[in-house]
Enzyme design. Structure first.
Site, PDB file in Angstrom:
ATOM      1  N   GLN A  78     128.367 -26.609  69.128  1.00 63.55           N
ATOM      2  CA  GLN A  78     129.270 -27.651  68.629  1.00 63.55           C
ATOM      3  C   GLN A  78     130.604 -27.473  69.336  1.00 63.55           C
ATOM      4  OE1 GLN A  78     128.629 -29.882  65.853  1.00 63.55           O
ATOM      5  NE2 GLN A  78     130.597 -30.776  66.394  1.00 63.55           N
ATOM      6  N   ASN A 138     136.076 -25.864  74.322  1.00 55.37           N
ATOM      7  CA  ASN A 138     135.730 -24.707  75.161  1.00 55.37           C
ATOM      8  C   ASN A 138     135.954 -23.365  74.478  1.00 55.37           C
ATOM      9  OD1 ASN A 138     135.227 -26.614  77.215  1.00 55.37           O
ATOM     10  ND2 ASN A 138     137.426 -26.651  77.693  1.00 55.37           N
ATOM     11  N   ARG A 139     135.861 -23.337  73.175  1.00 52.70           N
ATOM     12  CA  ARG A 139     136.017 -22.090  72.394  1.00 52.70           C
ATOM     13  C   ARG A 139     137.420 -21.474  72.480  1.00 52.70           C
ATOM     14  NH1 ARG A 139     132.249 -24.008  70.399  1.00 52.70           N
ATOM     15  NH2 ARG A 139     130.159 -23.162  70.077  1.00 52.70           N
ATOM     16  N   LEU A 140     138.387 -22.259  73.009  1.00 53.29           N
ATOM     17  CA  LEU A 140     139.767 -21.755  73.040  1.00 53.29           C
ATOM     18  C   LEU A 140     140.477 -22.201  71.757  1.00 53.29           C
ATOM     19  CD1 LEU A 140     141.104 -22.073  76.704  1.00 53.29           C
ATOM     20  CD2 LEU A 140     140.576 -20.018  75.391  1.00 53.29           C
ATOM     21  N   HIS A 141     139.998 -21.695  70.663  1.00 55.11           N
ATOM     22  CA  HIS A 141     140.484 -22.146  69.357  1.00 55.11           C
ATOM     23  C   HIS A 141     141.910 -21.664  69.073  1.00 55.11           C
ATOM     24  CE1 HIS A 141     136.309 -22.998  69.027  1.00 55.11           C
ATOM     25  NE2 HIS A 141     135.967 -21.725  69.000  1.00 55.11           N
TER      26      HIS A 141
END
Ligand SMILES: Cc1cc2nc3c(=O)[nH]c(=O)nc-3n(C[C@H](O)[C@H](O)[C@H](O)COP(=O)(O)O)c2cc1C
Length: 214
Positions: free
Chosen positions: A11, A192-195
């Site tokens: 997701q 891109n998972r750079l939360h």
């Protein structure tokens, strides 16, 4: 039966962002704002959270509860003091609460010390609950092994007869807890998972905000 792929599920999160400039300096206000936005965005039970507790020896356990109030003093929930969580909180008052609001791609983690609410506040909340829920709180020895479902239903029935005019007194073993936060972290899903992760820590009576790596 068709199997759901666990490893293949990905997701990407892209709906919102969270930064130091726009986040409230006070994490309780920030929490209240996010709770409201979760509710507005259609999360069905935005008040539901996972409460993690641990025994004196450090063995953890977790379960879902409902948040019933939040303010400058902390986070309030209600339960049975003799339950498993009640026993763990008696041995070890430190606990963690985790909220997940999928439609806004957000998580909040709260950590702190838990104390019992006053009997007066517990009474007030207990008396605001529907009659059948109050009876269930009296009838259920939460977390204890019971013989079968019939035993539960019979003890519920017996109490409905005992208190026909809805005057059910709050049992001493049922009431509220206040979690006094010492740390609150806000997680916002990003592409891109750079939360984004902002953590507030209470130091010398003041909240300090820091960014954590995702
Ligand atoms: C959506 C949801 C809300 C719940 N809310 C509460 C609650 O507010 N208080 C409570 O004691 N249990 C609540 N429960 C039940 C708890 O998850 C748990 O089964 C119960 O408190 C016993 O936990 P324990 O044996 O670890 O003490 C809720 C469960 C769900 C799924």
């Amino acid at each position: 039966m068709k199997k759901t792929s666990i490893t293949g599920h990905r997701q990407d999160y892209s709906k919102h962002s969270l930064d130091e400039a726009s986040a409230d300096k006070n994490p309780i206000r920030q929490f209240s704002e996010w709770l409201e936005q979760a509710s507005q965005s259609g999360v069905k039970e935005p008040h539901a959270f996972t409460l993690s507790t641990a025994s004196r020896s450090g063995k953890p356990s977790a379960r879902i509860l409902l948040l019933r109030d939040v303010g400058e003093k902390g986070f309030i929930f209600y339960t049975n003091y003799n339950s498993r969580k009640g026993a763990q909180l008696k041995e070890n008052p430190f606990a963690a609460m985790t909220f997940f609001w999928q439609s806004v791609e957000r998580q909040v983690r709260v950590e702190g010390k838990v104390i019992k609410l006053s009997a007066a506040l517990s009474d007030k909340y207990f008396n605001s609950r529907p009659y059948a829920s109050r009876v269930s709180a009296v009838a259920s020895p939460q977390s204890k092994v019971v013989k079968n479902r019939q035993w539960l239903e019979e003890s519920h029935e017996a109490l409905l007869e005992k208190y026909p005019n809805e005057n059910v007194p709050r049992p001493a073993h049922w009431g509220g807890y206040l979690l006094i936060p010492s740390q609150i972290e806000f997680w916002q899903g990003r592409p891109n998972r750079l939360h984004d992760r902002l953590r507030y820590t209470l130091r010398g009576g003041k909240w300090k905000m820091e960014r954590l790596a995702p």
